[in-house]
Design a protein around this motif. Structure first.
Motif, mmCIF file in Angstrom:
data_model
loop_
_atom_site.group_PDB
_atom_site.id
_atom_site.type_symbol
_atom_site.label_atom_id
_atom_site.label_comp_id
_atom_site.label_asym_id
_atom_site.label_seq_id
_atom_site.Cartn_x
_atom_site.Cartn_y
_atom_site.Cartn_z
ATOM 1 N N SER A 1 -13.108 1.800 -6.714
ATOM 2 C CA SER A 1 -12.736 2.333 -5.403
ATOM 3 C C SER A 1 -13.694 3.439 -4.973
ATOM 4 O O SER A 1 -14.058 3.542 -3.791
ATOM 5 N N LYS B 1 -9.072 -4.711 0.275
ATOM 6 C CA LYS B 1 -10.233 -3.990 0.792
ATOM 7 C C LYS B 1 -10.478 -4.543 2.198
ATOM 8 O O LYS B 1 -10.785 -5.726 2.367
ATOM 9 N N HIS C 1 -10.217 0.354 4.614
ATOM 10 C CA HIS C 1 -9.007 0.521 3.799
ATOM 11 C C HIS C 1 -9.335 0.086 2.385
ATOM 12 O O HIS C 1 -9.924 -0.975 2.167
ATOM 13 N N CYS C 2 -8.965 0.912 1.430
ATOM 14 C CA CYS C 2 -9.253 0.610 0.030
ATOM 15 C C CYS C 2 -8.001 0.849 -0.799
ATOM 16 O O CYS C 2 -7.512 1.962 -0.889
ATOM 17 N N SER C 3 -7.471 -0.201 -1.376
ATOM 18 C CA SER C 3 -6.359 -0.085 -2.309
ATOM 19 C C SER C 3 -6.609 -1.061 -3.451
ATOM 20 O O SER C 3 -7.587 -1.813 -3.442
ATOM 21 N N ARG C 4 -5.728 -1.039 -4.410
ATOM 22 C CA ARG C 4 -5.903 -1.898 -5.578
ATOM 23 C C ARG C 4 -5.947 -3.377 -5.182
ATOM 24 O O ARG C 4 -6.722 -4.152 -5.730
ATOM 25 N N ASP C 5 -5.134 -3.744 -4.192
ATOM 26 C CA ASP C 5 -5.002 -5.152 -3.849
ATOM 27 C C ASP C 5 -5.791 -5.566 -2.620
ATOM 28 O O ASP C 5 -6.013 -6.761 -2.408
ATOM 29 N N PRO D 1 -0.863 4.987 5.848
ATOM 30 C CA PRO D 1 -1.572 4.904 4.584
ATOM 31 C C PRO D 1 -2.929 4.211 4.601
ATOM 32 O O PRO D 1 -3.103 3.163 5.199
ATOM 33 N N ASN D 2 -3.882 4.877 3.919
ATOM 34 C CA ASN D 2 -5.095 4.248 3.430
ATOM 35 C C ASN D 2 -5.994 3.610 4.466
ATOM 36 O O ASN D 2 -6.680 2.658 4.167
ATOM 37 N N ASN E 1 -1.303 9.712 2.677
ATOM 38 C CA ASN E 1 -1.730 8.755 3.683
ATOM 39 C C ASN E 1 -0.728 8.867 4.821
ATOM 40 O O ASN E 1 0.336 8.298 4.744
ATOM 41 N N GLU F 1 3.281 3.540 -3.879
ATOM 42 C CA GLU F 1 3.135 4.812 -4.587
ATOM 43 C C GLU F 1 3.891 5.929 -3.873
ATOM 44 O O GLU F 1 4.547 6.758 -4.507
ATOM 45 N N SER G 1 0.809 -1.222 0.000
ATOM 46 C CA SER G 1 0.000 0.000 0.000
ATOM 47 C C SER G 1 0.842 1.271 0.000
ATOM 48 O O SER G 1 0.337 2.348 -0.283
#
Length: 675
Positions: A433, A464, A458-462, A377-378, A374, A337, A334
């Motif tokens: 998202s 939830k 928590h929400c990320s590409r990989d 983060p996230n 973040n 980026e 996470s």
């Protein structure tokens, strides 16, 4: 160890009276214990005789010619004036003197570009860092002027100069002591020594703090002051755990050879002149150190060692994350980026041409923007919830699997602060998202005592993740069907009725949300818990609309699924009523939603109850424990059964509304609510 202390004895001789020196070297002296066991004072090169006689005895000068004695006594008076030459910077109280520093327990920290540093722990409990500068040929007036400039730099991220000392032979500087050690020790110290795991948040705080400190220095003296010696061994953690710079401002006072070539900008290696642009370059190297945890010179595949800048440039841009970043950081996807953006800032700082490098004020803004992406983060907390933990705390927490359902896996997480939360790791989320976040906001606004409170997500590409309050009593399913001696407990009729009433109120409240169109979508006993008052409380609200059809039709929950859902693959409030009817049957019979018997085909609870009611007496479906404990409640149980059978009718339109179910169950229990 005498070489470690670099002729420290010359300073001691210059400022400590003869009686004190004598005490240091006699076994009965109380001062002996104040000298560190690591210290070694070698006096053989001193050009001033020392009096090793007792303080009350004859003078050590008695065997010398009178003119020599007179000259030495004059010199001693001059030295005593130098003892009073410890100058405290304005704002710092003179709570110790030079004698106390020199008699303190001393620990060697290391040699740097401008001199040697020691930790000085005094008898009064004060600990400071003493910097002994290398040979400095500078007039006293100019030295004091420069100390005033350095002393006037006051900032949370710049180590404060407390005091200084000037004599012909010695120049000393006194700083605050930071017990955590330098960033260099944290990054590169031995595993069994200083080196420790450094999470991304800590590294980011180091970078942000150091950037703020450098930017502040660059604003001093009309925007002309330079640090000149930025490196990880000159950065510490302040009380707020942000990077804090030391050794600032000495480069312009002490011309020195280029010793830290790995940190110096290309132009400094040629001209020996430092500048604010070269400070930016050095800070860029620091960022690369924090990202890679590699030394300034690093060997690639057994070849000759190369610098960090060359190392990073040698790796293809698309492969940098895997081949350059510290593997310890890569475990947390996470933050990738943020690391990439930090790397971009670092590479802009180490541009070959000074004019292409950003100003430190710009670097601070960019670093703070990364951190606010973040801060930890996230992990988004629902409005009204005060965050007392973050994603990295949660990921490091002691975790226990509570169960696996059609929407994901639930965990009990015990945080470092002692609190316990329930975390659900979702699977097969098909929405964007933005849609996911919108649904979390809807669920988060749903405040009801019989609906489990959503705390954060928590929400990320990989990944939830959703975070709920934790209910220590376990689910209704574990109470009804858990193994004996573990979660399973005996539930009397009143307890089961309160579970039903509470869950019904919660579902009815859900059905009033979003213009009376919200659906729970996953009503079952494993998603029902007990409130502190012993009433049912539903969780997993509104997740069904986020999931794939495969998850919605998961075979493990087929016992709760209304017939029309199998055909249409669509959930509705009517299908919630059906699922709740199955919950009522479980509470009444003590049997699971799908009954598995040896050598027999699995049968749905709804079908089993219907067959028993048709062929036998109605009471045959009741849990035998209920009949033994609460035989006088048989009439209420029959009414309860009828409500359940109405809920599980095959035609959706024939089922009651949840508000009606609440009213009927409250009528049985003798309670009432606004529902």
């Amino acid at each position: 160890m005498s070489n470690v202390y670099d002729n420290w004895e010359r300073l001691v001789e210059a400022v400590i009276r003869r009686e004190q020196i004598w005490q240091m070297f006699h076994d009965q002296s109380p001062s002996v214990s104040s000298i560190s066991s690591n210290s070694s004072l070698d006096f053989q090169d001193l050009d001033v005789p020392l009096d090793f006689s007792s303080a009350g005895g004859s003078s050590a000068y008695q065997q010398l010619p009178p003119p020599t004695v007179e000259n030495l006594q004059k010199k001693e008076k001059s030295v005593e004036k130098e003892v009073s030459g410890l100058v405290f910077i304005q704002g710092f109280s003179p709570v110790f003197d030079l004698d106390e520093i020199l008699k303190s327990t001393a620990e060697f920290l290391g040699r740097g570009t401008f001199g040697s540093a020691y930790i000085s722990s005094m008898d009064n409990g004060i600990t400071v860092v003493l910097k002994r500068l290398n040979a400095v040929n500078i007039p006293e007036k100019k030295f004091r002027q420069h100390m005033k400039v350095i002393g006037n730099v006051r900032h949370d991220n710049v180590s404060a100069l407390r005091a200084y000392y000037f004599s012909k032979e010695e120049k000393l500087m006194v700083y605050d002591h930071y017990s955590n050690g330098s960033v260099s020790a944290m990054l590169h110290g031995k595993i069994e020594g200083n080196r420790a795991p450094l999470d991304w948040e800590t590294r980011l705080r180091i970078a942000v703090g150091a950037a703020r400190g450098i930017a502040h220095i660059h604003k001093q003296s009309g925007g002309k002051l330079v640090h000149g010696n930025i490196k990880s061994s000159n950065i510490f953690l302040n009380s707020n755990q942000y990077g804090c710079l030391s050794d600032h401002g000495l480069a312009s006072m002490i011309p020195s050879p280029v010793r830290n070539a790995g940190y110096h900008a290309p132009e400094v290696k040629n001209t020996r002149n430092v500048s604010q642009a070269s400070d930016v370059y050095s800070f860029g190297i620091l960022l690369l150190e924090l990202l890679t945890r590699k030394s300034l010179l690093h060997a690639i595949g057994g070849n000759e060692a190369v610098g960090l800048v060359k190392l990073v440039n040698s790796v293809n841009g698309k492969e940098r994350a895997a081949n350059v970043f510290d593997v310890e950081l890569l475990r947390n996807r996470s933050i990738e980026e943020q690391m990439i953006k930090t790397l971009e800032i670092g590479m802009s700082c180490v541009a070959n041409t000074p004019r292409r490098r950003p100003k430190m004020a710009q670097v601070v803004k960019m670093m703070e923007d990364i951190r606010t992406m973040n801060t930890r983060p996230n992990l988004v907390f629902i409005e009204g919830v005060n965050p007392d933990f973050y994603l990295d705390d949660m990921l490091r927490a002691s975790a226990e699997v509570l169960g696996r359902g059609k929407f994901g896996t639930s965990y009990k997480a015990t945080l470092g602060n002692g609190s316990t939360i329930a975390v659900k790791r979702l699977r097969e989320v098909i929405v964007t998202s933005k849609e996911f976040q919108r649904q979390m906001e809807v669920i988060g606004r749903m405040k009801h005592e019989n609906v489990s409170t959503l705390t954060a997500y928590h929400c990320s590409r990989d990944e939830k993740l959703i975070v709920y309050d934790y209910y220590g009593t376990g689910s209704a399913s574990s109470m009804l069907h858990g193994k004996t001696g573990e979660n399973k407990i005996s539930l009397d009729w009143k307890t089961r009725l309160r579970i039903a009433v509470g869950a019904a109120r919660g579902i009815a409240h859900i059905h009033t949300q979003v213009g009376q169109n919200l659906v729970h979508g996953n009503v079952k006993t494993s998603n029902i818990f007990l409130t502190t008052q012993g009433y049912g409380c539903v969780t997993d609200v509104g997740l069904a609309t986020l999931m794939s059809t495969t998850a919605v039709l998961d075979s493990r929950s087929s016992g709760y699924r209304a017939p029309e859902v199998t055909d249409t693959k669509k959930l509705s409030q009517a299908s919630d009523v059906y699922s709740f009817g199955v919950v009522l049957l479980e509470l009444l019979t003590g049997k699971p939603s799908i009954i598995s018997e040896d050598n027999e085909k699995d049968i749905h609870l709804v079908w089993w109850v219907a067959s028993v009611v048709r062929e036998y007496w109605t009471v045959e479906v009741f849990d035998i424990k209920l009949l033994l404990w609460d035989s006088d409640m048989e009439e209420a149980m029959v009414t309860f059964l009828q409500i359940a059978l109405n809920c599980v009718k095959s035609v959706p339109e024939h089922r009651p509304k949840m508000s009606e179910v609440v009213w009927m169950l409250e009528d049985i229990s003798g309670t009432n609510s606004e529902a």
